[in-house]
Design an enzyme around this catalytic site. Structure first.
Site, PDB file in Angstrom:
ATOM      1  CG  ASN A 155      -0.627  -0.110   2.696  1.00 21.23           C
ATOM      2  OD1 ASN A 155       0.756  -0.464   2.600  1.00 21.23           O
ATOM      3  ND2 ASN A 155      -1.181   0.130   3.605  1.00 21.23           N
ATOM      4  N   PRO A 179      10.156  -6.793  -0.761  1.00 20.69           N
ATOM      5  CG  PRO A 179      10.547  -6.031  -2.843  1.00 20.69           C
ATOM      6  CD  PRO A 179      11.205  -6.949  -1.697  1.00 20.69           C
ATOM      7  CB  ALA A 180       4.440  -6.072  -1.301  1.00 16.92           C
ATOM      8  N   GLY A 232       2.466  -5.386   7.662  1.00 17.00           N
ATOM      9  CA  GLY A 232       1.340  -6.198   7.042  1.00 17.00           C
ATOM     10  C   GLY A 232       0.214  -6.799   7.714  1.00 17.00           C
ATOM     11  CD  GLU A 254       4.643  -0.031  12.842  1.00 16.07           C
ATOM     12  OE1 GLU A 254       3.202   0.205  13.336  1.00 16.07           O
ATOM     13  OE2 GLU A 254       5.355   0.356  13.332  1.00 16.07           O
ATOM     14  CG  LEU A 255       1.185  -6.620  13.147  1.00 17.97           C
ATOM     15  CD1 LEU A 255       0.910  -7.748  14.317  1.00 17.97           C
ATOM     16  CD2 LEU A 255       1.827  -7.462  12.055  1.00 17.97           C
ATOM     17  CB  CYS A 288      -2.604  -0.285   8.488  1.00 15.22           C
ATOM     18  SG  CYS A 288      -0.970   0.590   8.486  1.00 15.22           S
ATOM     19  CD  GLU A 385      -6.162  -3.398   7.996  1.00 18.23           C
ATOM     20  OE1 GLU A 385      -5.733  -4.538   8.208  1.00 18.23           O
ATOM     21  OE2 GLU A 385      -5.611  -2.345   8.436  1.00 18.23           O
TER      22      GLU A 385
HETATM   23  P1  ADP Z   1      -1.481  -7.732   3.029  1.00 16.50           P
HETATM   24  O1  ADP Z   1      -2.984  -8.515   3.292  1.00 16.50           O
HETATM   25  O2  ADP Z   1      -1.410  -6.358   2.919  1.00 16.50           O
HETATM   26  O3  ADP Z   1      -1.050  -8.105   1.546  1.00 16.50           O
HETATM   27  P2  ADP Z   1       0.272  -9.467   4.167  1.00 16.50           P
HETATM   28  O4  ADP Z   1       0.616  -9.678   5.543  1.00 16.50           O
HETATM   29  O5  ADP Z   1      -0.365 -10.672   3.253  1.00 16.50           O
HETATM   30  O6  ADP Z   1      -0.545  -8.172   4.087  1.00 16.50           O
HETATM   31  O7  ADP Z   1       1.612  -9.053   3.226  1.00 16.50           O
HETATM   32  C1  ADP Z   1       2.738  -8.164   3.858  1.00 16.50           C
HETATM   33  C2  ADP Z   1       3.832  -8.690   3.288  1.00 16.50           C
HETATM   34  O8  ADP Z   1       4.162 -10.068   3.794  1.00 16.50           O
HETATM   35  C3  ADP Z   1       4.233  -8.794   1.999  1.00 16.50           C
HETATM   36  O9  ADP Z   1       5.486  -8.509   1.400  1.00 16.50           O
HETATM   37  C4  ADP Z   1       3.793 -10.381   1.803  1.00 16.50           C
HETATM   38  O10 ADP Z   1       4.859 -10.821   0.721  1.00 16.50           O
HETATM   39  C5  ADP Z   1       4.593 -10.903   2.994  1.00 16.50           C
HETATM   40  N1  ADP Z   1       4.235 -12.128   3.508  1.00 16.50           N
HETATM   41  C6  ADP Z   1       3.242 -13.016   3.221  1.00 16.50           C
HETATM   42  N2  ADP Z   1       3.098 -14.167   3.525  1.00 16.50           N
HETATM   43  C7  ADP Z   1       4.498 -14.403   4.196  1.00 16.50           C
HETATM   44  C8  ADP Z   1       4.952 -15.312   4.898  1.00 16.50           C
HETATM   45  N3  ADP Z   1       4.596 -16.497   4.972  1.00 16.50           N
HETATM   46  N4  ADP Z   1       6.286 -15.120   5.364  1.00 16.50           N
HETATM   47  C9  ADP Z   1       6.717 -13.985   5.234  1.00 16.50           C
HETATM   48  N5  ADP Z   1       6.168 -12.844   4.698  1.00 16.50           N
HETATM   49  C10 ADP Z   1       4.971 -13.055   3.996  1.00 16.50           C
END
Ligand code: ADP
Length: 484
Positions: A155, A179-180, A232, A254-255, A288, A385
């Site tokens: 985001n 990164p995502a 995330g 930061e959740l 968030c 959320e």
């Molecule tokens: P969102 O719902 O905002 O996408 P996520 O928590 O799924 O939130 O994603 C945030 C970050 O966490 C992203 O970089 C994603 O790739 C990463 N992520 C997702 N699954 C895992 C995992 N099992 N281990 C580590 N990182 C992860």
């Protein structure tokens, strides 16, 4: 530089642009059009290991530079980002979808973290503490925690990285960033700017991947990683915390949030309406700290809904590069499906639609700004959320009712309220169970302020002078035998 010159295709490990060890790529798409922007190297667990090894080798030389040297290199990084803010903003809008003006705001906001922590690098003071023993003194010094892993969301593809990398580097740490998968391009461009600034090889590494679990597991369990900084979902946050248990990792998390936005009868109504519009619809509701639940006191409920709806009706939905656009697309199909599900549930439980509640004709991932009134207190939209442009507005009777409703959540990130009564402002600010409170303001983020949540919204703070502490260890040294 042109747009194409900030578009990077490879991973960034040890100062080099490298293909992933699996020689695979994954597509990064423009959410507004569904078109592929570029295919990016798809890193594997092995690449994550390589990046950690590079960061480990780079750590001591970087930590042993003087704070002033680190500050100067980081300042250069800040300046280069600002020099290229237009291209970086275009890149960000293209991969993430937010309106160009918002993307430019994010690049400046991200850069401000680099600037701020470059300055803070020189202020990692310790203490000398008097002791009960006359011939001894207690020294407390601050040292970098070591190699940091950062896992970031889509985001804010630039700012979430700057907000972690800047304090890490200022403290003397090196970092590996995953990164995502939806938005790796802004991360790679930031690394490109870091290289231009002269940040030494291995101090920053970026491992884009479509396999978050494989790469994430390495980053969160590897014994050479001292700390994980994650932004995330709460669900993945829990997993990361579990992963870190074996090697007792330091954690910043930061959740998720579920921000209450309360408007009291005595509020400045126009100000509250403006605050609600920006807090709710910024980034199409995908932050968030976005207002998730709007509680409005009975005496001004109808007036608020009327004015709020009139303002929201003016918001233009569209592609990031259209003029005057306020809301871009949602990030992917799953995000649209979730919004539709939550809106459907609220309507099934008796909410009425004031505006929106339907997809936009702009494209598959666009959803119209929505206001739901008379939302039942058991609707899912108040518990989860939303991460979309949906504002549920609920009526409440008195202050105690508002506080109880606001605090009825496992989350505790941001909260907002509007009131002109000074006593109430103090009472409610103190009573809200969240890490960030906006009083008569809908947007609170600033590099000078500590960002972070309580309850299941996370651990640690980002930004401000407190933000550096998350990347520093305290070392206590007892100096004895000082008598003649
Ligand atoms: P969102 O719902 O905002 O996408 P996520 O928590 O799924 O939130 O994603 C945030 C970050 O966490 C992203 O970089 C994603 O790739 C990463 N992520 C997702 N699954 C895992 C995992 N099992 N281990 C580590 N990182 C992860």
């Amino acid at each position: 530089m042109s747009f194409d010159q900030v578009l990077n295709q490879k991973a960034f490990i040890n100062g080099n642009w490298v293909e992933g060890s699996g020689s695979k790529q994954f597509a990064v798409t423009n959410p507004a059009t569904g078109e592929t922007i570029i295919e990016v190297s798809d890193c594997t667990a092995q690449d994550a290991e390589n990046a950690i090894a590079a960061a480990k080798a780079a750590f001591k030389p970087w930590a042993s530079k003087t704070a002033k040297e680190r500050c100067q290199i980081m300042r250069r990084w800040f300046e280069i980002v600002i020099e290229h803010e237009q291209e970086l903003a275009e890149l960000l809008s293209t991969e993430q979808g937010k309106p160009l003006a918002e993307a430019l705001g994010e690049i400046r906001y991200g850069a401000a973290y680099i600037e701020w922590f470059a300055e803070e690098a020189r202020r990692t003071y310790g203490d000398i503490v008097p002791t009960p023993k006359g011939d001894a003194r207690v020294l407390v010094m601050k040292q970098p925690v070591g190699v940091v892993a950062a896992i970031t969301p889509w985001n804010f593809p630039n700012a979430m990285i700057a907000r972690k990398a800047a304090p890490a580097l200022a403290a003397g740490c090196s970092i590996v960033i995953k990164p995502a998968e939806d938005t790796p391009l802004s991360a790679l461009a930031l690394a490109q700017m870091a290289k231009l600034a002269g940040i030494p090889d291995g101090v920053i590494n970026i491992v884009p991947t479509s396999d978050a679990q494989a790469v994430g597991n390495v980053l969160t369990t590897h014994e050479d990683i001292a700390k994980v900084s994650f932004t995330g979902s709460t669900q993945v946050g829990r997993l990361i915390m579990r992963n870190g248990a074996e090697t007792i990792k330091k954690l910043s998390l930061e959740l998720g949030g579920n921000a209450p936005f309360i408007v009291f009868d005595d509020a400045d109504l126009d100000r509250a309406v403006d605050g609600a519009v920006t807090s709710k619809y910024r980034n199409s509701g995908q932050t968030c700290v976005c207002a998730n639940r709007l509680y409005v006191q009975a005496g001004i409920y109808d007036a608020f809904v009327e004015k709020f709806s009139a303002k929201v009706a003016e918001l233009k939905v569209g592609g990031a590069f259209e003029s005057d656009v306020a809301l871009g697309p949602l990030i992917n199909k799953a995000a649209v499906a979730k919004v539709e599900e939550l809106v459907g549930d609220a309507i099934d439980k008796g909410a009425s639609v004031t505006i929106g509640a339907n997809p936009s004709d702009k494209g598959e991932l666009f959803y119209n700004p929505t206001i739901l009134r008379d939302v039942s207190r058991d609707a899912r939209v108040l518990r989860e959320e939303i991460f979309g442009p949906v504002a549920p507005v609920i009526k409440f009777d008195d202050e105690a009712d508002a506080i109880a409703l606001a605090n009825d959540s496992e989350f505790g990130l941001a909260g907002y309220f509007f009131s002109k009564d000074l006593g109430r402002v103090w009472r409610v600010a103190e009573a809200l169970e969240c890490g960030i409170v906006g009083v008569n303001e809908g947007v609170t983020s600033a590099v000078e302020a500590p960002f972070g949540g309580i309850k299941q919204s996370g651990l640690g703070r980002e930004g401000s002078h407190y933000g550096l502490d998350d990347y520093l260890e305290l070392k206590y040294v007892l100096m004895g035998g000082l008598a003649e």
